[in-house]
Design an enzyme around this catalytic site. Structure first.
Site, mmCIF file in Angstrom:
data_model
loop_
_atom_site.group_PDB
_atom_site.id
_atom_site.type_symbol
_atom_site.label_atom_id
_atom_site.label_comp_id
_atom_site.label_asym_id
_atom_site.label_seq_id
_atom_site.Cartn_x
_atom_site.Cartn_y
_atom_site.Cartn_z
ATOM 1 N N ARG A 1 62.933 25.324 33.597
ATOM 2 C CA ARG A 1 62.005 25.828 32.450
ATOM 3 C C ARG A 1 61.085 27.203 32.714
ATOM 4 N N GLY B 1 53.658 39.146 38.263
ATOM 5 C CA GLY B 1 52.360 38.878 39.150
ATOM 6 C C GLY B 1 51.048 39.085 38.745
ATOM 7 N N ILE C 1 54.223 33.164 43.014
ATOM 8 C CA ILE C 1 54.924 34.042 42.063
ATOM 9 C C ILE C 1 56.413 33.348 41.804
ATOM 10 N N CYS D 1 50.537 37.625 27.419
ATOM 11 C CA CYS D 1 51.664 37.109 27.863
ATOM 12 C C CYS D 1 51.524 35.762 27.939
ATOM 13 N N GLU E 1 49.555 28.793 34.957
ATOM 14 C CA GLU E 1 49.282 29.121 33.301
ATOM 15 C C GLU E 1 48.018 28.527 32.829
ATOM 16 N N GLY E 2 46.850 28.441 33.733
ATOM 17 C CA GLY E 2 45.834 28.052 33.468
ATOM 18 C C GLY E 2 45.570 26.621 33.762
ATOM 19 N N THR E 3 44.575 26.182 34.639
ATOM 20 C CA THR E 3 44.571 24.564 35.092
ATOM 21 C C THR E 3 43.714 23.923 33.947
HETATM 22 P P1 TGC Z 1 37.486 37.411 29.340
HETATM 23 O O1 TGC Z 1 36.197 38.155 29.240
HETATM 24 O O2 TGC Z 1 37.135 36.241 28.289
HETATM 25 O O3 TGC Z 1 38.532 38.040 28.311
HETATM 26 C C1 TGC Z 1 39.015 39.570 28.770
HETATM 27 C C2 TGC Z 1 39.839 40.043 27.865
HETATM 28 O O4 TGC Z 1 41.098 39.354 27.623
HETATM 29 C C3 TGC Z 1 41.082 38.933 26.149
HETATM 30 N N1 TGC Z 1 41.555 37.604 26.151
HETATM 31 C C4 TGC Z 1 42.830 37.301 25.633
HETATM 32 N N2 TGC Z 1 43.575 38.101 25.208
HETATM 33 C C5 TGC Z 1 44.650 37.601 24.791
HETATM 34 N N3 TGC Z 1 45.108 36.309 25.010
HETATM 35 C C6 TGC Z 1 44.073 35.497 25.656
HETATM 36 N N4 TGC Z 1 44.639 34.162 25.828
HETATM 37 C C7 TGC Z 1 43.106 35.933 25.986
HETATM 38 N N5 TGC Z 1 42.044 35.335 26.458
HETATM 39 C C8 TGC Z 1 41.172 36.305 26.520
HETATM 40 C C9 TGC Z 1 39.538 38.739 25.808
HETATM 41 O O5 TGC Z 1 39.121 38.880 24.546
HETATM 42 C C10 TGC Z 1 39.000 39.881 26.806
HETATM 43 O O6 TGC Z 1 39.178 41.339 25.632
HETATM 44 P P2 TGC Z 1 38.479 42.717 25.865
HETATM 45 O O7 TGC Z 1 39.201 43.615 24.929
HETATM 46 O O8 TGC Z 1 37.012 42.224 25.189
HETATM 47 O O9 TGC Z 1 38.403 43.130 27.154
HETATM 48 O O10 TGC Z 1 38.120 37.118 30.720
HETATM 49 P P3 TGC Z 1 37.414 36.097 31.810
HETATM 50 O O11 TGC Z 1 37.529 37.175 33.180
HETATM 51 O O12 TGC Z 1 36.563 35.751 31.535
HETATM 52 O O13 TGC Z 1 38.492 34.982 32.045
HETATM 53 C C11 TGC Z 1 38.975 34.133 31.019
HETATM 54 C C12 TGC Z 1 39.813 33.185 31.404
HETATM 55 C C13 TGC Z 1 39.260 32.438 32.749
HETATM 56 C C14 TGC Z 1 40.157 32.174 30.303
HETATM 57 C C15 TGC Z 1 41.150 33.681 31.910
HETATM 58 O O14 TGC Z 1 40.994 34.650 32.940
HETATM 59 C C16 TGC Z 1 42.189 32.635 32.122
HETATM 60 O O15 TGC Z 1 43.055 32.283 31.322
HETATM 61 N N6 TGC Z 1 42.449 32.151 33.569
HETATM 62 C C17 TGC Z 1 43.556 31.416 34.040
HETATM 63 C C18 TGC Z 1 44.480 32.189 34.869
HETATM 64 C C19 TGC Z 1 46.010 31.813 34.672
HETATM 65 O O16 TGC Z 1 46.186 31.412 33.628
HETATM 66 N N7 TGC Z 1 46.710 32.527 35.365
HETATM 67 C C20 TGC Z 1 48.133 32.397 34.849
HETATM 68 C C21 TGC Z 1 49.047 33.241 36.243
HETATM 69 S S1 TGC Z 1 50.660 33.423 35.562
HETATM 70 C C22 TGC Z 1 51.420 31.582 35.719
HETATM 71 O O17 TGC Z 1 50.814 30.804 36.310
HETATM 72 C C23 TGC Z 1 52.705 31.483 35.756
HETATM 73 S S2 TGC Z 1 53.547 30.191 36.012
HETATM 74 C C24 TGC Z 1 54.905 30.704 35.138
HETATM 75 C C25 TGC Z 1 56.069 29.392 35.374
HETATM 76 O O18 TGC Z 1 56.580 29.087 36.300
HETATM 77 O O19 TGC Z 1 56.024 28.886 34.353
HETATM 78 P P1 FAD Z 2 41.834 28.271 41.749
HETATM 79 O O1 FAD Z 2 41.468 29.208 40.723
HETATM 80 O O2 FAD Z 2 41.135 28.518 43.265
HETATM 81 O O3 FAD Z 2 41.109 26.691 41.409
HETATM 82 C C1 FAD Z 2 40.796 25.669 42.181
HETATM 83 C C2 FAD Z 2 40.131 24.483 41.197
HETATM 84 O O4 FAD Z 2 38.913 25.071 40.700
HETATM 85 C C3 FAD Z 2 41.156 24.160 40.178
HETATM 86 O O5 FAD Z 2 41.147 22.725 39.908
HETATM 87 C C4 FAD Z 2 40.289 24.912 38.906
HETATM 88 O O6 FAD Z 2 40.347 24.199 37.626
HETATM 89 C C5 FAD Z 2 38.977 24.768 39.382
HETATM 90 N N1 FAD Z 2 37.871 26.109 38.797
HETATM 91 C C6 FAD Z 2 38.519 27.261 38.913
HETATM 92 N N2 FAD Z 2 37.319 27.948 38.225
HETATM 93 C C7 FAD Z 2 36.668 26.965 37.749
HETATM 94 C C8 FAD Z 2 35.242 26.976 36.626
HETATM 95 N N3 FAD Z 2 34.836 28.378 36.437
HETATM 96 N N4 FAD Z 2 34.868 25.933 36.371
HETATM 97 C C9 FAD Z 2 35.249 24.709 36.837
HETATM 98 N N5 FAD Z 2 36.507 24.524 37.730
HETATM 99 C C10 FAD Z 2 36.960 25.816 38.105
HETATM 100 N N6 FAD Z 2 50.778 32.959 38.855
HETATM 101 C C11 FAD Z 2 51.380 34.181 38.624
HETATM 102 O O7 FAD Z 2 50.918 35.191 38.242
HETATM 103 N N7 FAD Z 2 52.841 34.268 38.474
HETATM 104 C C12 FAD Z 2 53.696 33.033 38.483
HETATM 105 O O8 FAD Z 2 54.604 33.272 38.291
HETATM 106 C C13 FAD Z 2 53.065 31.881 39.075
HETATM 107 N N8 FAD Z 2 54.021 30.776 39.374
HETATM 108 C C14 FAD Z 2 53.200 29.570 39.894
HETATM 109 C C15 FAD Z 2 54.006 28.677 40.316
HETATM 110 C C16 FAD Z 2 53.584 27.629 41.108
HETATM 111 C C17 FAD Z 2 54.625 26.528 41.700
HETATM 112 C C18 FAD Z 2 52.206 27.431 41.195
HETATM 113 C C19 FAD Z 2 51.742 26.239 41.907
HETATM 114 C C20 FAD Z 2 51.268 28.765 40.539
HETATM 115 C C21 FAD Z 2 51.714 29.733 39.990
HETATM 116 N N9 FAD Z 2 51.125 30.680 39.727
HETATM 117 C C22 FAD Z 2 51.654 31.749 39.303
HETATM 118 C C23 FAD Z 2 49.592 30.673 39.946
HETATM 119 C C24 FAD Z 2 48.864 29.836 39.189
HETATM 120 O O9 FAD Z 2 48.807 30.407 37.867
HETATM 121 C C25 FAD Z 2 47.357 29.399 39.655
HETATM 122 O O10 FAD Z 2 47.783 28.775 40.861
HETATM 123 C C26 FAD Z 2 46.545 28.998 38.747
HETATM 124 O O11 FAD Z 2 45.953 29.979 37.877
HETATM 125 C C27 FAD Z 2 45.222 28.524 39.445
HETATM 126 O O12 FAD Z 2 44.753 29.181 40.628
HETATM 127 P P2 FAD Z 2 44.652 29.035 42.060
HETATM 128 O O13 FAD Z 2 45.659 28.034 42.555
HETATM 129 O O14 FAD Z 2 43.993 30.092 42.884
HETATM 130 O O15 FAD Z 2 43.286 28.013 41.803
#
Ligand code: TGC
Ligand code: FAD
Length: 392
Positions: free
Chosen positions: A97, A137, A170, A246, A371-373
């Site tokens: 998935r 990325g 990634i 995204c 995709e966000g913890t």
């Molecule tokens: P913040 O200041 O809140 O927002 C920055 C700008 O972004 C806008 N925004 C959004 N827009 C669209 N969709 C959303 N969900 C949005 N959330 C916020 C917001 O309005 C703002 O816009 P503007 O125009 O005012 O600049 O940003 P922040 O730096 O405080 O961070 C917020 C936070 C912590 C919620 C966000 O950074 C976050 O979601 N962190 C988690 C990171 C994450 O999910 N990474 C995932 C990496 S990819 C992955 O894991 C793929 S796994 C794939 C797989 O194998 O299935």
């Molecule tokens: P951190 O951000 O260092 O977090 C560590 C701990 O601290 C967590 O428990 C978190 O909840 C907690 N924490 C962080 N900030 C706060 C806060 N403000 N308050 C309270 N607690 C907090 N990323 C991509 O870009 N592309 C991909 O394709 C992708 N694929 C992935 C595949 C796998 C198998 C895995 C494991 C990860 C993948 N990721 C990808 C990365 C994934 O999105 C990150 O691992 C995730 O967003 C968490 O980041 P981190 O691992 O650096 O943890």
């Protein structure tokens, strides 16, 4: 591994809410998963190999770009069909998935939403067939939950951009043909760039020794003075909101996918509880095991209703990012709790590869993190209901 006898629970007749098209998409995907994923997935996971031969089949069931318009090679389906596809595929394995989520929501979606017409024509039809694979990325070694701090950057060199930095964790990186990479320009503004395998200075080393998502290929993206053609910049949107939008689409798919895992664990445990005899009666005839099963089906039913309602909101263009966060967080935690209980219900057999449960349980440790913890999604809900930002 045991033959796949999966039978899906529908305790609240949610099927009555689905259209003929939804049922067709789900049925075809379910059959494909039983035929193609179930018989092979345990070996691939044990050997930590990605089953690359599944890619054409995934494309055929519509898993690459389910909601992308047909003119670009997508399946042109609605968001409930997309959710059901993810549910069925994740029932097979979260890693498979993942490949579909990344290709559809993290690679095709940004090109479709923010790409030029030339980029859409060049990449989308190939991505839809799986002949070209992509990765996304965003995460960096020092910036996971806080992607706005990213340091990957590019500078304007006149006729091209020069890209430097590194991305970690990634999915699909080791085999992807292209990467949608988020990087900062000279003004610290985030943009998406399409980086192609073969560009000098671009490498994708694989990440080994994972105990989770073992049938998914994970790696790094390293950019060492990579010359990226200017036409590879996504022109339609800049800022952190672009990659986060995204994520909304991928998180939505995970909310459904997690239900697939929970259903598989529940169904396996239910069958086992009726067959396994201890103290001269099936373990399913004991109050303790019935409590576990009754709580599982209750939680699955609640998650199904949450996902279905979110899907209807998405179809109407009304779903908010915070609503998606709630569903991703709730449904993944629900699946993780069910996987753990189901594993215990199988006793010693539960830790073997004869059954899917232990693999699901370990996979969910990634799903609850990427995709966000779990914590980050709770804080997104907290911000939404209080208006007070715990991230700042
Ligand atoms: P913040 O200041 O809140 O927002 C920055 C700008 O972004 C806008 N925004 C959004 N827009 C669209 N969709 C959303 N969900 C949005 N959330 C916020 C917001 O309005 C703002 O816009 P503007 O125009 O005012 O600049 O940003 P922040 O730096 O405080 O961070 C917020 C936070 C912590 C919620 C966000 O950074 C976050 O979601 N962190 C988690 C990171 C994450 O999910 N990474 C995932 C990496 S990819 C992955 O894991 C793929 S796994 C794939 C797989 O194998 O299935
Ligand atoms: P951190 O951000 O260092 O977090 C560590 C701990 O601290 C967590 O428990 C978190 O909840 C907690 N924490 C962080 N900030 C706060 C806060 N403000 N308050 C309270 N607690 C907090 N990323 C991509 O870009 N592309 C991909 O394709 C992708 N694929 C992935 C595949 C796998 C198998 C895995 C494991 C990860 C993948 N990721 C990808 C990365 C994934 O999105 C990150 O691992 C995730 O967003 C968490 O980041 P981190 O691992 O650096 O943890």
């Amino acid at each position: 591994m045991k033959p796949d006898l999966f039978s899906a629970p529908d305790y609240y007749q949610i099927d009555d809410l689905l259209t003929e098209e939804h049922l067709l998409v789900r049925g075809a995907t379910r059959d494909w998963v039983k035929r193609e994923i179930s018989p092979i997935i345990e070996n691939y996971a044990q050997e930590a190999r990605f089953p690359e031969h599944l890619l054409p089949g995934l494309a055929e069931v519509g898993a690459f770009g389910p909601y992308i318009p047909e003119e670009y090679g997508g399946a042109g389906l609605d968001y409930i069909s997309y959710g059901l596809l993810m549910q069925e595929i994740e029932r097979g394995d979260s890693g498979i998935r993942s490949t579909a989520s990344v290709q559809s929501s993290l690679v095709m979606f940004p090109i479709w939403k923010y790409g030029s017409e030339a980029q859409k024509q060049k990449y989308l039809p190939q991505l839809a067939t799986g002949k070209m694979m992509g990765c996304f990325g965003l995460t960096e070694p020092d910036h996971g939950s806080n992607p706005s701090g990213m340091t990957t950057n590019f500078s304007d060199q006149g006729d091209h951009f020069l890209l430097n930095g590194a991305k970690l964790w990634i999915s699909n990186a080791p085999f992807a043909d292209i990467a949608v990479v988020w990087a900062k320009d000279e003004n610290k503004r985030i943009h998406g760039l399409i980086v192609e395998r073969g560009m000098e200075g671009f490498s994708t080393p694989e990440t080994h020794n994972k105990w989770s998502l073992r049938a998914s290929a994970t790696g790094e993206l390293i950019f060492d003075n990579v010359k990226v053609p200017k036409e590879n910049l996504l022109p339609g949107r800049s800022g952190l909101g672009a990659p986060l939008s995204c994520l909304d689409s991928a998180r939505y798919g995970i909310a459904w996918g997690a239900i697939g895992v929970a259903m598989d664990c529940y169904d396996t445990a239910l069958r086992y509880a009726k067959e396994r005899v201890q103290f001269d009666k099936p373990i399913g005839q004991t109050q303790l095991q019935q409590k576990k099963l009754a709580e599982m089906i209750t939680e699955i039913t609640k998650a199904q209703l949450l996902a279905w309602r979110l899907g209807t909101l998405k179809n109407e263009g009304k779903a908010t990012s915070a609503q998606i966060s709630m569903a991703k967080r709730n449904n993944v935690a629900m699946a993780a709790a069910i996987a753990r209980e189901a594993r215990q219900m199988l006793g010693g057999m539960g830790i073997t590869g004869e059954y899917s449960i232990m693999r699901h349980m370990m996979n969910l440790e990634s799903v609850i993190t990427y995709e966000g913890t779990h914590d980050i999604h709770l804080l997104i809900t907290g911000l939404d209901i209080t208006g007070l930002n715990a991230f700042k």
